[in-house]
Design a protein around this motif. Structure first.
Motif, PDB file in Angstrom:
ATOM      1  N   PRO A 264       0.776  -1.264  -0.145  1.00  0.00           N
ATOM      2  CA  PRO A 264       0.203  -0.191   0.121  1.00  0.00           C
ATOM      3  C   PRO A 264       0.895   1.301   0.024  1.00  0.00           C
ATOM      4  N   GLY A 265       2.051   1.367   0.516  1.00  0.00           N
ATOM      5  CA  GLY A 265       2.949   2.500   0.532  1.00  0.00           C
ATOM      6  C   GLY A 265       3.410   2.710  -0.838  1.00  0.00           C
ATOM      7  N   ALA A 266       3.337   1.961  -1.726  1.00  0.00           N
ATOM      8  CA  ALA A 266       3.715   2.208  -3.226  1.00  0.00           C
ATOM      9  C   ALA A 266       2.788   3.183  -3.883  1.00  0.00           C
ATOM     10  N   LYS A 267       1.525   3.023  -3.413  1.00  0.00           N
ATOM     11  CA  LYS A 267       0.488   3.923  -4.072  1.00  0.00           C
ATOM     12  C   LYS A 267       0.708   5.319  -4.261  1.00  0.00           C
ATOM     13  N   GLY A 268       0.843   5.951  -5.559  1.00  0.00           N
ATOM     14  CA  GLY A 268       0.894   7.146  -5.803  1.00  0.00           C
ATOM     15  C   GLY A 268       2.533   7.805  -5.681  1.00  0.00           C
ATOM     16  N   GLN A 269       3.302   6.669  -5.455  1.00  0.00           N
ATOM     17  CA  GLN A 269       4.799   7.072  -5.355  1.00  0.00           C
ATOM     18  C   GLN A 269       5.543   7.534  -6.827  1.00  0.00           C
ATOM     19  N   PRO A 270       6.361   8.343  -6.889  1.00  0.00           N
ATOM     20  CA  PRO A 270       7.132   8.394  -8.118  1.00  0.00           C
ATOM     21  C   PRO A 270       8.060   7.420  -8.700  1.00  0.00           C
ATOM     22  N   HIS A 271       7.548   6.252  -8.930  1.00  0.00           N
ATOM     23  CA  HIS A 271       8.428   5.065  -9.187  1.00  0.00           C
ATOM     24  C   HIS A 271       9.452   5.570 -10.407  1.00  0.00           C
ATOM     25  N   VAL A 272      10.270   4.740 -10.589  1.00  0.00           N
ATOM     26  CA  VAL A 272      11.291   5.281 -11.603  1.00  0.00           C
ATOM     27  C   VAL A 272      12.016   3.767 -12.228  1.00  0.00           C
ATOM     28  N   THR A 273      12.526   3.811 -13.468  1.00  0.00           N
ATOM     29  CA  THR A 273      13.030   2.926 -13.955  1.00  0.00           C
ATOM     30  C   THR A 273      14.580   3.706 -14.373  1.00  0.00           C
ATOM     31  N   LEU A 274      15.432   2.902 -13.570  1.00  0.00           N
ATOM     32  CA  LEU A 274      16.961   3.603 -13.816  1.00  0.00           C
ATOM     33  C   LEU A 274      17.515   2.938 -14.998  1.00  0.00           C
ATOM     34  N   LYS A 275      18.694   3.499 -15.430  1.00  0.00           N
ATOM     35  CA  LYS A 275      19.564   2.964 -16.403  1.00  0.00           C
ATOM     36  C   LYS A 275      20.527   2.274 -15.878  1.00  0.00           C
ATOM     37  N   GLY A 276      20.753   0.934 -16.320  1.00  0.00           N
ATOM     38  CA  GLY A 276      21.794  -0.094 -15.540  1.00  0.00           C
ATOM     39  C   GLY A 276      21.482  -1.505 -15.581  1.00  0.00           C
ATOM     40  N   GLY A 277      22.475  -2.246 -15.351  1.00  0.00           N
ATOM     41  CA  GLY A 277      22.553  -3.696 -15.248  1.00  0.00           C
ATOM     42  C   GLY A 277      21.814  -4.094 -13.872  1.00  0.00           C
ATOM     43  N   HIS A 278      22.061  -5.302 -13.503  1.00  0.00           N
ATOM     44  CA  HIS A 278      21.602  -5.863 -12.393  1.00  0.00           C
ATOM     45  C   HIS A 278      21.946  -5.117 -11.192  1.00  0.00           C
ATOM     46  N   PHE A 279      23.597  -4.822 -11.200  1.00  0.00           N
ATOM     47  CA  PHE A 279      24.370  -4.087 -10.294  1.00  0.00           C
ATOM     48  C   PHE A 279      24.214  -2.584 -10.471  1.00  0.00           C
ATOM     49  N   LEU A 280      23.106  -2.034 -10.330  1.00  0.00           N
ATOM     50  CA  LEU A 280      22.975  -0.650 -10.954  1.00  0.00           C
ATOM     51  C   LEU A 280      23.519   0.264  -9.976  1.00  0.00           C
ATOM     52  N   GLN A 281      23.984  -0.006  -8.773  1.00  0.00           N
ATOM     53  CA  GLN A 281      24.818   0.784  -7.892  1.00  0.00           C
ATOM     54  C   GLN A 281      26.070   1.448  -8.841  1.00  0.00           C
ATOM     55  N   GLU A 282      26.458   0.390  -9.568  1.00  0.00           N
ATOM     56  CA  GLU A 282      27.641   0.749 -10.419  1.00  0.00           C
ATOM     57  C   GLU A 282      27.512   1.564 -11.525  1.00  0.00           C
ATOM     58  N   ASP A 283      26.263   1.699 -11.965  1.00  0.00           N
ATOM     59  CA  ASP A 283      25.942   2.423 -13.344  1.00  0.00           C
ATOM     60  C   ASP A 283      25.149   3.700 -13.076  1.00  0.00           C
ATOM     61  N   CYS A 284      24.651   3.912 -11.822  1.00  0.00           N
ATOM     62  CA  CYS A 284      23.637   5.143 -11.711  1.00  0.00           C
ATOM     63  C   CYS A 284      23.499   5.465 -10.255  1.00  0.00           C
ATOM     64  N   PRO A 285      24.740   5.580  -9.628  1.00  0.00           N
ATOM     65  CA  PRO A 285      24.828   5.917  -8.104  1.00  0.00           C
ATOM     66  C   PRO A 285      24.068   7.274  -7.988  1.00  0.00           C
ATOM     67  N   ASP A 286      24.199   8.147  -8.761  1.00  0.00           N
ATOM     68  CA  ASP A 286      23.845   9.570  -8.536  1.00  0.00           C
ATOM     69  C   ASP A 286      22.191   9.483  -8.431  1.00  0.00           C
ATOM     70  N   ASP A 287      21.540   8.643  -9.435  1.00  0.00           N
ATOM     71  CA  ASP A 287      20.161   8.692  -9.582  1.00  0.00           C
ATOM     72  C   ASP A 287      19.639   7.994  -8.299  1.00  0.00           C
ATOM     73  N   ILE A 288      20.354   7.025  -7.869  1.00  0.00           N
ATOM     74  CA  ILE A 288      19.961   6.222  -6.845  1.00  0.00           C
ATOM     75  C   ILE A 288      19.870   7.145  -5.435  1.00  0.00           C
ATOM     76  N   VAL A 289      20.997   7.943  -5.488  1.00  0.00           N
ATOM     77  CA  VAL A 289      20.955   9.177  -4.267  1.00  0.00           C
ATOM     78  C   VAL A 289      19.764   9.977  -4.492  1.00  0.00           C
ATOM     79  N   ALA A 290      19.420  10.630  -5.771  1.00  0.00           N
ATOM     80  CA  ALA A 290      18.119  11.248  -6.003  1.00  0.00           C
ATOM     81  C   ALA A 290      17.076  10.563  -5.434  1.00  0.00           C
ATOM     82  N   VAL A 291      16.759   9.317  -5.766  1.00  0.00           N
ATOM     83  CA  VAL A 291      15.701   8.703  -5.406  1.00  0.00           C
ATOM     84  C   VAL A 291      15.487   8.628  -3.711  1.00  0.00           C
ATOM     85  N   ILE A 292      16.598   7.994  -3.312  1.00  0.00           N
ATOM     86  CA  ILE A 292      16.581   8.023  -1.767  1.00  0.00           C
ATOM     87  C   ILE A 292      16.245   9.279  -1.013  1.00  0.00           C
TER      88      ILE A 292
END
Length: 300
Positions: A264-292
């Motif tokens: 239920p907490g996911a309702k109305g949230q700004p879900h995103v699809t980020l650019k990257g592979g399985h280890f997306l922390q290596e591919d888009c750390p700045d985007d992860i920071v922005a989401v958190i």
């Protein structure tokens, strides 16, 4: 239970890793106490963020995310799961079970008395981290779910099937190259070496070997019942939940829809699809920071 400990000098001078180690000895009813390593950076009064890694990485995976969140005034806590990173490593594959991992991390979480947490979880960081949420929902103020799941015997993707087959058959497990292959970009030789650092030889890799076989993808797997019970709690979790899966992960592709539909907490949230592979922390750390940081900033 025989326990191995990676020598400290294996972690000296790692590329992009200036963080001081912190340790907590946790009770282990099935053997000697286990020393668990974690990073704890940023102001003590900053909004706390818990970063949970998975297989076969360690907190190094989050090095750039840690720096970005600290720059925004957040307190960042990143543990190494038992069997990984600077944490102790039981020497037998039979020592590693899903429920032991949950119990070990539960003892660590409660011993530090962490609360008000925003969880970011990926891979096994989700399988364990979401169980922590289900066990201690009052300690979590929000969740970002990325490239993970909480399976309960309902099958597997072709991507995971291929990984399971590879992980159980390869004679020498090339940890750094596995992480490199799971990222969209090519890691530097120094970064690959940092992922190899926790494992001086194959005897230290029994946890990494066992993890894929523990994922409860069939009804016959252990922990199916426990995960079904955890889902009952997650389906009542009303604090913010944001999905941030990547666009190029064959292992968890499409898994974000389940969290958006069931929590239920996911309702109305700004879900995103980020650019990257399985280890997306290596591919888009700045985007992860922005989401958190965005999730934290939107909270009352």
């Amino acid at each position: 239970m025989q326990v191995l400990r990676t020598p400290d000098d294996r972690f000296s001078g790692l590329e992009g890793w200036p963080y001081a180690p912190h340790y907590l000895e946790i009770e282990n009813p099935d053997g000697p106490p286990l020393r668990l390593h974690y990073v704890d950076e940023g102001p003590r009064d900053g909004a706390p963020v818990l970063l949970m890694h998975g297989e076969p990485s360690w907190a190094y995976l989050y090095r750039n995310v840690i720096a970005g969140l600290v720059a925004k005034g957040r307190r960042v806590i990143g543990p190494d799961l038992i069997g990984f990173g600077r944490s102790d490593k039981p020497a037998s594959r039979a020592d590693y079970t899903y429920e032991r991992h949950v119990a070990w991390m539960s003892r660590w979480l409660t011993a530090l008395d962490l609360s008000g947490l925003t969880l970011f979880c990926q891979d096994w960081g989700g399988l364990i981290g979401l169980r922590l949420v289900a066990a201690f929902p009052e300690r979590f103020a929000g969740i970002v779910v990325a490239n993970t799941g909480l399976p309960a015997g309902s099958g597997m993707t072709e991507g995971f099937k291929a990984w399971l087959t590879f992980s159980q058959a390869v004679p020498l497990m090339p940890i750094g190259m596995i992480v490199n292959g799971g990222a969209a970009r090519n890691l530097t030789p120094e970064e690959v070496a940092a992922y190899d650092a926790p494992f001086p030889d194959e005897t230290y890799k029994e946890g990494a070997r066992q993890f894929p076989a523990l994922v409860p993808v069939t009804p016959e797997h252990a922990s199916v019942a426990q995960n079904l019970e955890a889902w009952k709690v997650l389906e009542r979790f009303e604090r913010p939940v944001v999905t941030a899966f990547s666009d190029a992960d064959p292992v968890t592709h499409g898994g974000d829809a389940m969290f958006q539909a069931r929590m239920p907490g996911a309702k109305g949230q700004p879900h995103v699809t980020l650019k990257g592979g399985h280890f997306l922390q290596e591919d888009c750390p700045d985007d992860i920071v922005a989401v958190i940081d965005g999730l934290i900033s939107r909270r009352p």
